[in-house]
Scaffold this active site. Structure first.
Site, PDB file in Angstrom:
ATOM      1  N   ARG A  45      31.960  52.524  42.946  1.00  0.00           N
ATOM      2  CA  ARG A  45      31.419  51.360  43.519  1.00  0.00           C
ATOM      3  C   ARG A  45      32.168  50.156  43.124  1.00  0.00           C
ATOM      4  O   ARG A  45      32.203  49.543  42.176  1.00  0.00           O
ATOM      5  CB  ARG A  45      29.898  51.151  43.610  1.00  0.00           C
ATOM      6  CG  ARG A  45      29.653  50.223  44.403  1.00  0.00           C
ATOM      7  CD  ARG A  45      28.250  49.953  44.625  1.00  0.00           C
ATOM      8  NE  ARG A  45      27.775  49.062  45.624  1.00  0.00           N
ATOM      9  CZ  ARG A  45      26.400  48.780  45.757  1.00  0.00           C
ATOM     10  NH1 ARG A  45      25.607  48.988  45.125  1.00  0.00           N
ATOM     11  NH2 ARG A  45      26.143  47.764  46.875  1.00  0.00           N
ATOM     12  N   ASN A  60      28.412  52.809  39.207  1.00  0.00           N
ATOM     13  CA  ASN A  60      28.114  51.794  40.090  1.00  0.00           C
ATOM     14  C   ASN A  60      27.870  50.336  38.887  1.00  0.00           C
ATOM     15  O   ASN A  60      26.733  50.564  38.395  1.00  0.00           O
ATOM     16  CB  ASN A  60      27.019  52.017  40.678  1.00  0.00           C
ATOM     17  CG  ASN A  60      26.389  50.929  41.870  1.00  0.00           C
ATOM     18  OD1 ASN A  60      26.925  49.756  41.647  1.00  0.00           O
ATOM     19  ND2 ASN A  60      25.556  51.082  42.662  1.00  0.00           N
ATOM     20  N   HIS A  78      27.159  46.084  51.276  1.00  0.00           N
ATOM     21  CA  HIS A  78      26.352  47.169  51.369  1.00  0.00           C
ATOM     22  C   HIS A  78      26.945  48.416  52.257  1.00  0.00           C
ATOM     23  O   HIS A  78      26.061  48.989  52.750  1.00  0.00           O
ATOM     24  CB  HIS A  78      24.966  46.816  51.931  1.00  0.00           C
ATOM     25  CG  HIS A  78      24.198  46.016  50.898  1.00  0.00           C
ATOM     26  ND1 HIS A  78      23.227  44.993  51.383  1.00  0.00           N
ATOM     27  CD2 HIS A  78      23.692  46.140  49.681  1.00  0.00           C
ATOM     28  CE1 HIS A  78      22.420  44.461  50.284  1.00  0.00           C
ATOM     29  NE2 HIS A  78      23.037  45.069  49.190  1.00  0.00           N
TER      30      HIS A  78
END
Ligand code: AMP
Length: 408
Positions: free
Chosen positions: A94, A11, A182
């Protein structure tokens, strides 16, 4: 550790790299999670290796994390030291922006990479770093499967009225839409609700992901119908250093009357506003709660006020409320913020149990509360690891001649 294949999760933020190593047996289990922070400045490394093992934390030399590539090399050296025989079969990334069409994880191919690069202007602060992380991982693991998991994907289910702005139609067609972010966190919370509270999951739920980045999502039957973030991760709630919702007229004023350049306005909105800008002290909620100064208290007041406003708006979008779930660093840890958000919210069905809230229970509403209030620690890394495993499983199914699953 044996030669069992493992999944690496990455990420990559603007100056940080979160990493995780997961065994990919029947269900992914975390072997290690860590963070290289302040890349290119005064980097630090933190990692934990599961129960019984002491967490690790140390300052890095500038050369150990001068950019994302060296930060990844440093993280990998640590993981190899602890798990010398781990074979990274798949890397899950991510990726902040999946555009209008990617509604789930995608195996990274040259075509998908080209599409993600094309989307970079939509998320100029985040997407280039995500892609740099992918490039570094491909160089480090050329034979591993690479999978992208998008923050926008979870919100692809929201209806058109929450996907558009009131601009001429051709802007929508060009991709100027309300994407929402998110999504990995909301996906995890939705899954946890389904597992632990299926009746709630089937109903009307608002999730407040309150961290350094903050947003809220309204879910119906576990799927997103509205969220507070829009075209970029700037809209909605005020955040650590980001404005949240702001009248676009302020941009015209700053440019035309104050002579600011667009880059200066962007820097102001992304890095000098929010809790930091209002308090003049810090973007860190712990510091603001401890400070007790007028400005720190006003920053908290504004944060809470905006959450409560969005709560009302999202509940209207849902036609009522069955549960409010808190997650993220602030949502999971700040009893003060949870209490202040729920104060006087009986009209929407919320009745907080102060003792449960103070104790940090999972359910923090009273037994009489019409809507349940919950705290569920989020786990974006696990969502990435699960998606990565699904791709590897699909490959195995293909190799064994069984029908392929969806194009993950
Ligand atoms: P995240 O981005 O999800 O890691 O969340 C970071 C935010 O959580 C920061 O503003 C922290 O100050 C806040 N936070 C973490 N622990 C606490 C705590 N015990 N009380 C209040 N805020 C906290």
């Amino acid at each position: 550790m044996t030669n069992t294949p493992v999944a690496l999760t990455l990420n990559a933020g603007s100056s940080s790299l979160k990493f995780g190593l997961f065994s990919i047996g029947a269900t992914p289990v975390a072997m290690a999670v860590g963070l290289v922070d302040s890349i290119g400045r005064t980097p630090t490394l933190k990692a934990s290796f599961g129960a019984g093992m002491p967490p690790l934390g140390r300052d890095l030399t500038p050369a150990e994390a001068s950019d994302h590539k060296s930060a990844l090399a440093t993280a990998l050296a640590l993981l190899r030291q602890h798990f010398p025989e781990a074979q990274v079969a798949v890397v899950g990334h991510r990726v902040v922006h999946g555009g209008p069409s990617y509604d789930g994880p995608m195996r990274l191919t040259p075509q998908v990479m080209a599409e993600l690069r094309r989307l970079s202007p939509f998320a100029p602060i985040h997407q280039p770093h995500n892609l740099a992380g992918i490039d570094a991982a491909v160089a480090a693991f050329p034979d591993a499967v690479q999978v992208a998991c998008f923050d926008t994907a979870f919100h692809r289910s929201h209806p058109w009225v929450n996907d558009t702005f009131a601009l001429p139609r051709d802007y929508y067609d060009k991709g100027v839409r309300r994407y929402g972010f998110h999504g990995l966190s909301y996906d995890y919370i939705s899954g946890e609700l389904n597992r632990t509270a299926p009746l709630i999951h089937a109903g009307r739920v608002i999730v407040a992901h309150l961290g350094n980045g903050a947003s809220m999502c309204a879910m119906l039957g576990g799927r997103s119908v509205a969220s507070t973030m829009g075209f970029t991760a700037l809209d909605g709630l005020p955040m650590g250093t980001r404005t949240g919702q702001i009248d676009p007229g302020v941009i015209f004023y700053l440019v035309q009357q104050e002579g600011m350049t667009i880059d200066e306005v962007r820097d102001l909105f992304y890095t000098r506003s929010g809790l930091l800008g209002l308090s003049g002290l810090s973007n860190d909620m712990r510091a603001l709660e401890a400070a007790g100064s007028t400005q720190a208290n006003e920053a908290i007041d504004y944060f809470v006020f905006r959450i409560r406003r969005e709560l009302g708006g999202l509940a209207a979008a849902l036609g009522g409320l069955d549960a409010l779930v808190f997650c993220g660093g602030i949502g999971e840890n700040s009893r003060l913020i949870r209490e202040r958000v729920c104060e006087g919210m009986g009209w929407i069905g919320l009745d907080l149990d102060r003792a449960r809230n103070a104790a940090g229970d999972t359910v923090i509403s009273t037994d009489m509360s019409r809507a349940r209030v919950m705290v569920i620690p989020t786990n974006e890394e696990l969502v990435i690891a699960r998606a990565a495993k699904k791709v590897v499983d699909a490959d195995s199914a293909c190799a064994a001649g069984r029908p392929n699953v969806r194009n993950t």
